[in-house]
Design a protein around this motif. Sequence first.
Motif, PDB file in Angstrom:
ATOM      1  N   THR A 228       0.829  -1.096   0.008  1.00 47.91           N
ATOM      2  CA  THR A 228       0.055   0.047   0.057  1.00 47.91           C
ATOM      3  C   THR A 228       0.832   1.360  -0.064  1.00 47.91           C
ATOM      4  OG1 THR A 228       0.053   0.217   2.385  1.00 47.91           O
ATOM      5  CG2 THR A 228      -1.747  -1.108   1.330  1.00 47.91           C
ATOM      6  N   VAL A 229       0.439   2.394  -0.667  1.00 50.96           N
ATOM      7  CA  VAL A 229       1.017   3.549  -0.763  1.00 50.96           C
ATOM      8  C   VAL A 229       0.288   4.691   0.154  1.00 50.96           C
ATOM      9  CG1 VAL A 229       1.706   5.466  -2.053  1.00 50.96           C
ATOM     10  CG2 VAL A 229       1.858   3.056  -2.854  1.00 50.96           C
ATOM     11  N   GLY A 230       0.917   5.459   1.016  1.00 52.02           N
ATOM     12  CA  GLY A 230       0.367   6.523   1.857  1.00 52.02           C
ATOM     13  C   GLY A 230      -0.052   7.793   1.030  1.00 52.02           C
ATOM     14  N   LEU A 231      -1.100   8.350   1.114  1.00 55.81           N
ATOM     15  CA  LEU A 231      -1.668   9.518   0.652  1.00 55.81           C
ATOM     16  C   LEU A 231      -1.320  10.779   1.457  1.00 55.81           C
ATOM     17  CD1 LEU A 231      -4.622   8.655  -1.753  1.00 55.81           C
ATOM     18  CD2 LEU A 231      -2.194   8.460  -2.161  1.00 55.81           C
ATOM     19  N   LEU A 232      -0.875  11.989   1.235  1.00 58.94           N
ATOM     20  CA  LEU A 232      -0.990  13.019   2.213  1.00 58.94           C
ATOM     21  C   LEU A 232      -1.749  14.217   1.589  1.00 58.94           C
ATOM     22  CD1 LEU A 232       3.010  12.996   2.832  1.00 58.94           C
ATOM     23  CD2 LEU A 232       1.197  12.021   4.064  1.00 58.94           C
ATOM     24  N   LEU A 233      -2.143  14.969   2.709  1.00 55.29           N
ATOM     25  CA  LEU A 233      -2.762  16.348   2.276  1.00 55.29           C
ATOM     26  C   LEU A 233      -1.666  17.236   2.008  1.00 55.29           C
ATOM     27  CD1 LEU A 233      -5.584  17.335   2.125  1.00 55.29           C
ATOM     28  CD2 LEU A 233      -5.273  18.423   4.306  1.00 55.29           C
TER      29      LEU A 233
ATOM     30  N   PRO B 195      -3.740  26.400   8.156  1.00 54.56           N
ATOM     31  CA  PRO B 195      -4.375  25.876   9.503  1.00 54.56           C
ATOM     32  C   PRO B 195      -4.441  24.469   9.685  1.00 54.56           C
ATOM     33  CG  PRO B 195      -5.784  27.756   8.804  1.00 54.56           C
ATOM     34  CD  PRO B 195      -4.972  27.279   7.524  1.00 54.56           C
ATOM     35  N   LEU B 196      -4.566  23.523   8.531  1.00 54.40           N
ATOM     36  CA  LEU B 196      -4.577  22.335   8.544  1.00 54.40           C
ATOM     37  C   LEU B 196      -2.963  21.559   8.598  1.00 54.40           C
ATOM     38  CD1 LEU B 196      -7.556  21.317   6.139  1.00 54.40           C
ATOM     39  CD2 LEU B 196      -7.409  21.536   8.858  1.00 54.40           C
ATOM     40  N   ASP B 197      -1.908  22.308   8.442  1.00 55.65           N
ATOM     41  CA  ASP B 197      -0.745  21.839   8.530  1.00 55.65           C
ATOM     42  C   ASP B 197      -0.365  21.989   9.795  1.00 55.65           C
ATOM     43  OD1 ASP B 197       1.686  21.298   8.270  1.00 55.65           O
ATOM     44  OD2 ASP B 197       2.448  23.185   7.419  1.00 55.65           O
ATOM     45  N   ARG B 198      -0.763  20.798  10.532  1.00 53.12           N
ATOM     46  CA  ARG B 198      -0.333  20.300  12.258  1.00 53.12           C
ATOM     47  C   ARG B 198       0.503  19.467  12.250  1.00 53.12           C
ATOM     48  NH1 ARG B 198      -6.948  19.783  13.345  1.00 53.12           N
ATOM     49  NH2 ARG B 198      -7.458  21.808  12.439  1.00 53.12           N
ATOM     50  N   PRO B 199       1.445  19.546  13.159  1.00 53.64           N
ATOM     51  CA  PRO B 199       2.665  18.723  13.552  1.00 53.64           C
ATOM     52  C   PRO B 199       2.122  17.335  13.873  1.00 53.64           C
ATOM     53  CG  PRO B 199       2.868  20.621  14.794  1.00 53.64           C
ATOM     54  CD  PRO B 199       1.608  20.818  14.022  1.00 53.64           C
ATOM     55  N   GLY B 200       1.038  17.098  14.727  1.00 55.12           N
ATOM     56  CA  GLY B 200       0.426  15.889  14.933  1.00 55.12           C
ATOM     57  C   GLY B 200      -0.472  15.038  13.871  1.00 55.12           C
ATOM     58  N   GLY B 201      -0.636  15.806  12.618  1.00 57.94           N
ATOM     59  CA  GLY B 201      -1.515  15.217  11.626  1.00 57.94           C
ATOM     60  C   GLY B 201      -2.717  15.880  11.503  1.00 57.94           C
TER      61      GLY B 201
ATOM     62  N   CYS C 253       0.725  17.025   4.913  1.00 54.55           N
ATOM     63  CA  CYS C 253       0.406  16.780   6.119  1.00 54.55           C
ATOM     64  C   CYS C 253      -0.124  15.370   5.922  1.00 54.55           C
ATOM     65  CB  CYS C 253      -0.763  17.637   6.469  1.00 54.55           C
ATOM     66  SG  CYS C 253      -0.591  19.321   6.059  1.00 54.55           S
ATOM     67  N   ALA C 254       0.230  14.388   7.067  1.00 61.83           N
ATOM     68  CA  ALA C 254      -0.247  13.294   7.521  1.00 61.83           C
ATOM     69  C   ALA C 254      -1.887  13.427   7.650  1.00 61.83           C
ATOM     70  CB  ALA C 254       0.525  12.504   8.477  1.00 61.83           C
ATOM     71  N   LEU C 255      -2.693  12.387   7.445  1.00 59.06           N
ATOM     72  CA  LEU C 255      -4.030  12.258   7.863  1.00 59.06           C
ATOM     73  C   LEU C 255      -4.109  11.355   8.694  1.00 59.06           C
ATOM     74  CD1 LEU C 255      -5.696  12.718   4.233  1.00 59.06           C
ATOM     75  CD2 LEU C 255      -5.732  14.194   6.011  1.00 59.06           C
ATOM     76  N   THR C 256      -5.197  11.544   9.736  1.00 59.89           N
ATOM     77  CA  THR C 256      -5.539  10.408  10.672  1.00 59.89           C
ATOM     78  C   THR C 256      -7.078  10.368  10.731  1.00 59.89           C
ATOM     79  OG1 THR C 256      -5.743  12.003  12.373  1.00 59.89           O
ATOM     80  CG2 THR C 256      -3.634  10.924  12.201  1.00 59.89           C
ATOM     81  N   PRO C 257      -7.470   9.142  10.621  1.00 59.21           N
ATOM     82  CA  PRO C 257      -6.645   7.890  10.377  1.00 59.21           C
ATOM     83  C   PRO C 257      -6.152   8.146   8.627  1.00 59.21           C
ATOM     84  CG  PRO C 257      -9.112   7.429   9.996  1.00 59.21           C
ATOM     85  CD  PRO C 257      -8.939   8.878  10.611  1.00 59.21           C
ATOM     86  N   PRO C 258      -4.999   7.108   8.656  1.00 54.72           N
ATOM     87  CA  PRO C 258      -4.325   7.334   7.181  1.00 54.72           C
ATOM     88  C   PRO C 258      -5.333   7.069   6.077  1.00 54.72           C
ATOM     89  CG  PRO C 258      -3.431   5.534   8.551  1.00 54.72           C
ATOM     90  CD  PRO C 258      -4.455   6.341   9.558  1.00 54.72           C
TER      91      PRO C 258
END
Length: 300
Positions: A159-164, A171-177, A248-253
């Motif tokens: 699988t390949v992860g997608l990012l935002l 404002p959505l660029d957050r360290p914790g995702g 940015c990482a998304l949660t859940p990914p």
Amino acid sequence: MELRQLRSFVVTAERQHFGRAAHALHLTTSSLSQQMRTLERDLQVALFDRGPHGTSLTPAGQILLVHARILLARAERTRDAVRDTQPPLPLVTVRLGTGLPAVLAPALVLLRERTGLVVDGAEAPESDAVAAVAQERADAAVVWAGADVDGLERSPLGTVGLLLAVPPGHPLDRPGGCPRASLAGHRILTTPPLHRALHRTGSDLDTVCVTDPTGRPTGELRRQVLNRQGLGLVVDPGRGRAEGLALCALTPPVRLRTEILFRDSADAIVRELAEALRHPVPPVPGGFEPARAAAAAVHR
């Protein structure tokens, strides 16, 4: 009919524009046009319908494109087999669906050290990647899962992860995702291959497919994101930033499955390639997880 002419013909057919094809081939437009006129005279058929805004293939041109790709692939294999007096290393040609080279190219580089395989990996649109295997222009293809692959074997790869992708300082660029719930009300942009792959998986993300006349959807996506016309959903390049955008990482990914395709008659070398890509060591950057470890990580 020369291989040089066939290479020029294939590039022109793919670019659908003599000027763009000439630039890619490092030729003048007049020189390329003369090559194609000579080829048409030799074959005694018209290969292109020429218009003020570009070219398209005639029925004869479409037939030649299929055969030209096969001949060029065989010529490449012949050249590689006789180039060195040493015993040739096994050569495997692989087509990588659009967006996949960003995360799989490092794995292909590692394969030569680990397995002795020489992998010729080239990016191609999904439909052409599948056709290349079916028409024996390539040994295997790696595509986003769920593609129409009648007559070919398919095997889960990973699988390949997608990012935002957002403008720097968004404002959505957050360290914790970024929680996926926070995307509500935003216009989510993505490229055609990812849009189709998300649709096939039944993803709950409502994405807008971004294209532009130049055929470079990532450029148009970047422009719209920077102009705050939407947020982008992109392949994780493993660098944390891409072309001036914050990733940015998304949660859940959000993860998309990939598959490797090959013919029923594929030899042991191709199957060895599939197995090696499923278990890359060291881990591949860019959010790729091999199938064995990632089966439970696919989010639909």
